[in-house]
Enzyme design. Structure first.
Site, PDB file in Angstrom:
ATOM      1  NE  ARG A 539      46.427  90.286 -73.701  1.00 31.87           N
ATOM      2  CZ  ARG A 539      47.716  90.229 -73.169  1.00 31.87           C
ATOM      3  NH1 ARG A 539      48.788  90.465 -73.585  1.00 31.87           N
ATOM      4  NH2 ARG A 539      47.643  89.769 -72.018  1.00 31.87           N
ATOM      5  CB  SER A 603      38.973  88.756 -65.431  1.00 32.17           C
ATOM      6  OG  SER A 603      40.212  88.691 -66.031  1.00 32.17           O
ATOM      7  CG  ASP A 657      41.818  89.631 -63.840  1.00 32.57           C
ATOM      8  OD1 ASP A 657      41.460  88.930 -62.817  1.00 32.57           O
ATOM      9  OD2 ASP A 657      41.499  90.723 -64.264  1.00 32.57           O
TER      10      ASP A 657
END
Length: 919
Positions: A539, A603, A657
């Site tokens: 994203r 992450s 994350d």
């Protein structure tokens, strides 16, 4: 020739006239389609009344739970005894079901009469007679070598609170023994067996003859889920959804319901269909006002009903020239077997004449035709009424299953159905007419009630054996308080080891510094670019934070897929793909020439030496790109941007994350100092005291530590709670031996653990009839989202079966229950383990600060926490139990990773400015 035709015409006219005469006289017994549909609707309502707690006590149709939870699946085996008591004779059987399963049943049986004096006596005498006969049978067949399970068919209305208990509600079929009504008949049988002595049996199940018929047919046809008796008495049973049975606890699975439909009409709902002949039959019975439907339908009453009609027609001069014999006046002289003989296709009229002459009558040809038609109307009405009630049951089953079309089998027994030449054909035709959306197969039960009792016992024994195996399998996933405290203690030790300089390299919980020194305070502002990579999607975001205003963040984002070949290709290919996605987004937003500060949520475990420096420790979650592990991710991104030569970015921060989640939630709640991810992966970060982080310079203030607790257990310290299924999943993963805690707690692996358990249970014949499909062999097919769907409290087993069918798993209702239990055991353990780990974190923070009581907030993100119906509750309960001195609140992160990266970037810039400013 003319004379022959004339005679034929005369006879046809005579027959037509006689039929019309009888039709006019018995018009009330001839039921139209509309009336049958009406009766069926009334029976549906009576069923619902009987199933409801509120109305059961006043319901005529009692809908009695039988505690028979499953029909045979063909895997039953063993030797069983059966008793069948329901008439003036009873039967004892030995039933041998071979291990080969379906169709391999051997039976030896003996019938014993019940003397008249016992039938008119006390119940104790009846049960002692039965026990003595059982003993005689065992001795005769040399069966007493070892204890045998016994099933008891008792064909009278009983209330059952379990399968081996039954309290007689009322006698039927001319039985009226004293001292039995309101007592437990199984207890009475056991007592009589003990008194007789030397009978080594274990009465495991008591069933109604209707249930016996269904179970017998169910052994040969696994679609059989309805049983009907049409004999001396009448009744029906069927498999009902547990969620609809108010009288029994539990919502899972199905249970056979003994409708006791013979009582239909006792509350007046059939008054407009009950004729004067029916009322006379009822008034003369031993139970007036009771079993009204049975008195209109069953073999005990049909013959007497015909006798009454013939008597009344004769008295009116409509038959036998008005002559009446003493035999015709005598109750019981015209029997149902006479009806069967009279209605035979060939020889019916001759039989009619012979039967009437035996009754002292001198019938003419037209009398014989009329009598035959009377019998037809009475038996046809019986078949019509049974069809209407059966149609109600079939419709209910279809609606329970939410099917447009139902395919099912009805097991049928009873002398009327067996011996009447036309009854079955009539019944089948009317049922199929009334329920055109049900494809019904009718199967005649062989040795129904008694063999059925043995089959119920066999099924009960199979289920008990299966239950034990399944419970033993899932017991390995049930963590008690002691085990959870031990997990918390071991996690605490690993947290400490990860922070210490000497033990950090060997610690399984890496405790990685993030160089995030504080959480947001609400003064953050500006416009930032954020990247978020943590799974198969990537994203890119623009995040705008307004000055000094909490809850004032606006975001614009676009999601891009990361193909599997990129995930597992080279590092250069992966970062070139990422930069291509960034380029597309900057074009999309029209900001390619604007150099915004960027935060990169990455992450995966990284060893950081600064907020914008992070060496990848190892890939997780299915990533395996080469030439990345041990390299600085920020440098790899910068190199990829240079290769592109289209734009430049100010990369300020690389964050996990989990840290992004904590920062996002801390922006809303200043007490949030912990971040938890419970999704595809599993991880925690928290604000640690700088003085405890031995491998980072400085003792003042705090720093966020990315625990990377997914690696907990890599040093074998939780082997005692890992199962063989965990080991199978670990060995089949891309990083065998690594991330052991994550593989027990995260969404990426829970479905695969479930699949391994299902394969094992299927191999052992406990699931899916022992058939392992290609689908079940497919790694990754059982996604964790299916656990969330299957464990939903709002989801009926029917929907669970539907989910399994989409996976190519053709499950029974019992299979669905087991699958749901497996999912529950795996997800519950995952939530408890996360709770134990979290308890170690919050207690550590409390001890760090020297507090007796800590109040703190955890920011949470991840699909497992968000979507699973029970995960969050179990997690919170475990933390509450294991860390009683900490009040822990959990808040859900919205857009955690991307928004968090922007906030960290903002905080890092502020921190940098503060360090540059002169003091």
């Amino acid at each position: 020739m003319f004379a022959v035709h004339l005679l034929s015409f005369y006879f046809s006219k005579l027959q037509e006239d006689q039929i019309k005469k009888v039709d006019r006289y018995l018009y009330a017994m001839r039921l139209s389609d509309e009336q049958l549909v009406d009766i069926s609707s009334r029976f549906r309502l009576e069923m619902e009344k009987g199933l409801s707690n509120e109305s059961n006590s006043t319901a005529a149709v009692k809908m009695l739970p039988t505690h028979v939870y499953s029909t045979p699946d063909g895997s039953e085996k063993g030797e069983f005894l059966a008793l069948d008591l329901g008439g003036s004779k009873f039967k004892v059987l030995q039933v041998k079901v071979s291990e080969d399963g379906k169709g391999k049943v051997q039976m030896e049986s003996e019938t014993f009469p019940i003397p008249e004096e016992i039938l008119n006596g006390r119940g104790t005498e009846l049960f002692e007679h039965v026990a003595a006969s059982l003993k005689s049978f065992l001795e005769k067949h040399h069966i007493n070598q070892k204890r045998k399970p016994l099933g008891f068919t008792f064909s009278f209305p009983c209330a059952q609170s379990k399968i081996d208990e039954g309290v007689l509600l009322s006698w039927s079929k001319n039985f009226k023994l004293r001292g039995v009504q309101g007592t437990n008949v199984v207890q009475s049988l056991r007592k009589a067996i003990r008194k007789v002595g030397d009978v080594d049996v274990d009465v495991l199940a008591m069933v109604n003859d209707t249930v016996g018929a269904m179970m017998t047919c169910g052994y040969d046809d696994q679609n059989c889920e309805v049983g009907v008796i049409i004999g001396t008495g009448t009744n029906a049973c069927y498999m009902e959804e547990m969620r609809h049975i108010d009288l029994v606890e539990g919502d899972e699975g199905r249970m056979c319901i003994n409708t006791e439909w013979g009582a239909f009409g006792e509350d007046g709902v059939l008054d407009d269909f009950i004729t004067s002949f029916d009322r006379e039959i009822d008034a003369a019975s031993i139970n007036p006002g009771k079993q009204l439907f049975e008195k209109m339908v069953s073999g005990l009453y049909m013959g007497e009903l015909v006798r009454l009609i013939l008597l009344k027609m004769a008295k009116k001069g409509l038959l036998f020239h008005g002559q009446v014999s003493d035999a015709l006046r005598t109750k019981g002289t015209f029997q149902t077997n006479h009806i069967c003989l009279i209605e035979q296709y060939k020889g019916g009229l001759e039989n009619t004449r012979e039967i009437l002459e035996d009754l002292g009558l001198n019938p003419s040809d037209d009398d014989c035709i009329a009598v035959q038609h009377v019998c037809t109307i009475v038996s046809f009405r019986s078949a019509n009424l049974v069809a209407a009630a059966l149609a109600a049951i079939l419709t209910r089953i279809r609606e329970n299953k939410k099917l447009k079309t139902l395919r099912t089998t009805v097991g049928v027994d009873g002398t009327v159905y067996r011996t009447h030449p036309q009854y079955p054909k009539r019944l089948h035709k009317v049922v199929r007419h009334l329920v055109s959306d049900c494809h019904v197969r009718f199967v005649l039960s062989e040795s129904g009630s008694a063999k059925g009792a043995a089959m119920v016992t066999a099924v009960a024994q199979r289920l008990a054996s299966q239950r034990k195996e399944i419970d033993d399998t899932l017991a390995a996933f049930a963590l008690n308080s002691t085990q959870l405290h031990e997990v918390k203690k071991k996690m605490h030790v690993e947290l400490e080891r990860g922070l210490k300089k000497d033990s950090h390299p060997t610690a399984s919980v890496k405790m990685l510094p993030t160089y995030v020194y504080r959480t947001p305070d609400g003064t953050e502002r500006g416009k930032y670019l954020a990247l978020d990579l943590g799974g198969t999607n990537f994203r890119v975001l623009v995040v705008k934070i307004r000055t000094g205003m909490r809850n004032s963040v606006r975001m614009y984002n676009k999601i891009y897929a990361i193909p599997q070949e990129i995930m597992q290709g080279t590092g250069e290919e992966l970062f070139d793909h990422i930069v291509q996605c960034i380029s597309d987004f900057l074009d999309y937003m029209g900001i390619k020439n604007t150099r915004l500060p960027l935060g990169f949520t990455f992450s995966f475990p990284c060893s950081q030496t600064g907020i914008d420096k992070g060496d990848l420790v190892c890939w997780t979650k299915g990533f395996k790109a080469t030439d990345c592990e041990g390299y600085d991710i920020v440098d790899m991104l910068r190199e990829a941007i240079k290769r592109r030569k289209e734009f430049d970015l100010d990369i300020v921060a690389i964050v996990n994350d989990t840290v992004g989640t904590m920062m996002t939630c801390a922006y809303e709640d200043p007490k949030c100092q912990i971040g938890l991810i419970a999704g595809t992966g599993s991880n925690v970060c928290y604000m640690e005291e700088m003085k405890n982080i031995e491998f980072v310079e400085g003792d003042e203030g705090q720093m966020c530590i990315n625990t990377e607790w997914g690696g907990f257990g890599e040093n074998d310290n939780i082997e005692d709670i890992r199962t063989r299924y965990d080991r199978e999943v670990d060995e089949g993963s891309l990083n065998a031996g690594k991330q052991r805690f994550e593989k027990m707690t995260s969404g990426m692996y829970l479905g695969e653990i479930v699949r391994q358990i299902l394969i094992d249970l299927t191999k052992r014949g406990l699931l899916f009839r022992g058939r392992i499909t290609e689908t079940l062999k497919t790694k990754g097919i059982f996604e964790t989202r299916f656990l969330s769907q299957i464990e939903s409290d709002r989801l009926a087993l029917l929907q669970v079966r539907s989910i399994l069918q989409t996976l190519g798993l053709d499950s029974t209702c019992d299979d669905s229950i087991i699958v749901k239990e497996v999912c529950g055991a795996v997800s519950r353990r995952a939530a408890q383990l996360c709770g134990a780990g979290m308890a170690a974190i919050v207690d550590k923070i409390r001890e760090n600060r020297g507090l007796e009581h800590l109040e703190i907030t955890v920011g949470v993100d991840g699909t497992l926490y968000k979507l699973h119906p029970h995960f969050s509750t179990i997690l919170k309960d475990t933390v509450r139990e294991l860390a009683p001195n900490c009040k822990v609140d959990f808040i859900l992160s919205e857009d955690g990773s991307g928004k968090g990266a922007a906030l960290i970037t903002a905080v890092a810039r502020q921190h940098h400015r503060e360090k540059q400013e002169p003091r």
